[in-house]
Design a protein around this motif. Structure first.
Motif, short mmCIF file in Angstrom:
data_model
loop_
_atom_site.label_atom_id
_atom_site.label_comp_id
_atom_site.label_asym_id
_atom_site.label_seq_id
_atom_site.Cartn_x
_atom_site.Cartn_y
_atom_site.Cartn_z
N UNK A 127 -129.83 -46.07 -4.89
CA UNK A 127 -128.77 -46.98 -4.30
C UNK A 127 -129.05 -47.04 -2.80
N UNK A 128 -129.17 -45.94 -1.98
CA UNK A 128 -129.30 -46.04 -0.55
C UNK A 128 -130.42 -47.14 -0.29
N UNK A 129 -131.61 -46.84 -1.17
CA UNK A 129 -132.73 -47.90 -0.82
C UNK A 129 -132.42 -49.07 -1.00
N UNK A 130 -131.77 -49.38 -2.23
CA UNK A 130 -131.26 -50.79 -2.44
C UNK A 130 -130.40 -51.51 -1.50
N UNK A 131 -129.65 -50.87 -0.90
CA UNK A 131 -128.55 -51.21 0.20
C UNK A 131 -129.51 -51.50 1.45
N UNK A 132 -130.61 -50.61 1.63
CA UNK A 132 -131.49 -51.06 2.73
C UNK A 132 -132.10 -52.37 2.42
N UNK A 133 -132.46 -52.60 1.49
CA UNK A 133 -133.10 -53.77 1.10
C UNK A 133 -131.97 -55.03 1.23
N UNK A 134 -130.91 -54.89 0.76
CA UNK A 134 -130.00 -55.89 1.03
C UNK A 134 -129.55 -56.45 2.40
N UNK A 135 -129.59 -55.18 3.13
CA UNK A 135 -129.42 -55.43 4.57
C UNK A 135 -130.58 -55.85 5.35
N UNK A 136 -131.78 -56.18 4.52
CA UNK A 136 -133.21 -56.72 5.13
C UNK A 136 -133.60 -55.70 5.84
N UNK A 137 -133.48 -54.49 5.83
CA UNK A 137 -134.16 -53.39 6.60
C UNK A 137 -135.31 -52.81 5.76
N UNK A 138 -135.70 -53.17 4.61
CA UNK A 138 -136.66 -52.63 3.80
C UNK A 138 -137.15 -53.67 2.62
N UNK A 139 -138.51 -53.66 2.47
CA UNK A 139 -138.81 -54.56 1.40
C UNK A 139 -138.57 -53.85 0.21
N UNK A 140 -138.23 -54.59 -1.04
CA UNK A 140 -137.86 -54.17 -2.15
C UNK A 140 -139.19 -53.28 -2.79
N UNK A 141 -140.40 -53.71 -2.77
CA UNK A 141 -141.48 -52.99 -3.12
C UNK A 141 -141.51 -51.77 -2.41
N UNK A 142 -141.29 -51.36 -1.10
CA UNK A 142 -141.26 -50.25 -0.24
C UNK A 142 -140.32 -49.33 -0.68
N UNK A 143 -138.96 -49.94 -0.85
CA UNK A 143 -137.91 -49.30 -1.23
C UNK A 143 -138.07 -48.60 -2.57
N UNK A 144 -138.66 -49.03 -3.60
CA UNK A 144 -138.89 -48.44 -5.03
C UNK A 144 -140.06 -47.29 -4.79
N UNK A 145 -140.86 -48.05 -4.00
CA UNK A 145 -142.10 -46.98 -3.66
C UNK A 145 -141.31 -45.43 -3.08
N UNK A 146 -140.77 -45.80 -2.13
CA UNK A 146 -140.19 -44.63 -1.54
C UNK A 146 -139.29 -43.78 -2.45
N UNK A 147 -138.69 -44.16 -3.35
CA UNK A 147 -137.84 -43.61 -4.20
C UNK A 147 -138.54 -42.94 -5.19
N UNK A 148 -139.63 -43.67 -5.72
CA UNK A 148 -140.60 -42.85 -6.77
C UNK A 148 -141.05 -41.77 -5.94
N UNK A 149 -141.49 -41.78 -4.93
CA UNK A 149 -142.50 -40.68 -4.16
C UNK A 149 -141.48 -39.46 -4.16
N UNK A 150 -140.44 -39.78 -3.75
CA UNK A 150 -139.42 -38.69 -3.54
C UNK A 150 -138.82 -37.97 -4.95
#
Length: 97
Positions: free
Chosen positions: A3-26
């Motif tokens: 959820x926090x990663x997707x909020x960052x995507x919505x704010x334009x702070x992070x690309x969707x692919x990078x958000x999902x990749x970061x989440x998957x890594x964690x």
């Protein structure tokens, strides 16, 4: 965390692919650790697998988890502890900057 990663995507702070990749890594790191800890309980010499001691230990654990689930401050503390372990507080802090 997702959820926090997707909020960052919505704010334009992070690309969707990078958000999902970061989440998957964690989650992979957390998941491998959780599985390793769980496998420790499969040792047949462990007390949990003995007839009397194991039944008592299992009953005590179930009771403790029910208490935690029904006492909001304890439940919040356990959730916060899990979130710290998973690194979601780091993500929240990064998302707010």
């Amino acid at each position: 965390m997702l959820g926090s990663q997707l909020v960052r995507v919505a704010r334009g702070e992070l690309a969707l692919v990078n958000a999902i990749a970061g989440y998957e890594t964690q989650m992979r790191r957390y998941g491998f650790h959780a599985v390793a800890e769980s496998r420790k309980q499969f040792d047949e010499r462990d007390a949990i697998h003995r007839p009397i001691v194991g039944s008592f230990a299992l009953g005590a654990m179930r009771t403790a988890m029910r208490v935690v689930n029904n006492v909001p401050p304890l439940k919040r503390r356990m959730i916060d502890s899990e979130n710290r372990f998973r690194g979601s507080e780091e993500e929240d802090a990064m998302a707010s900057h």
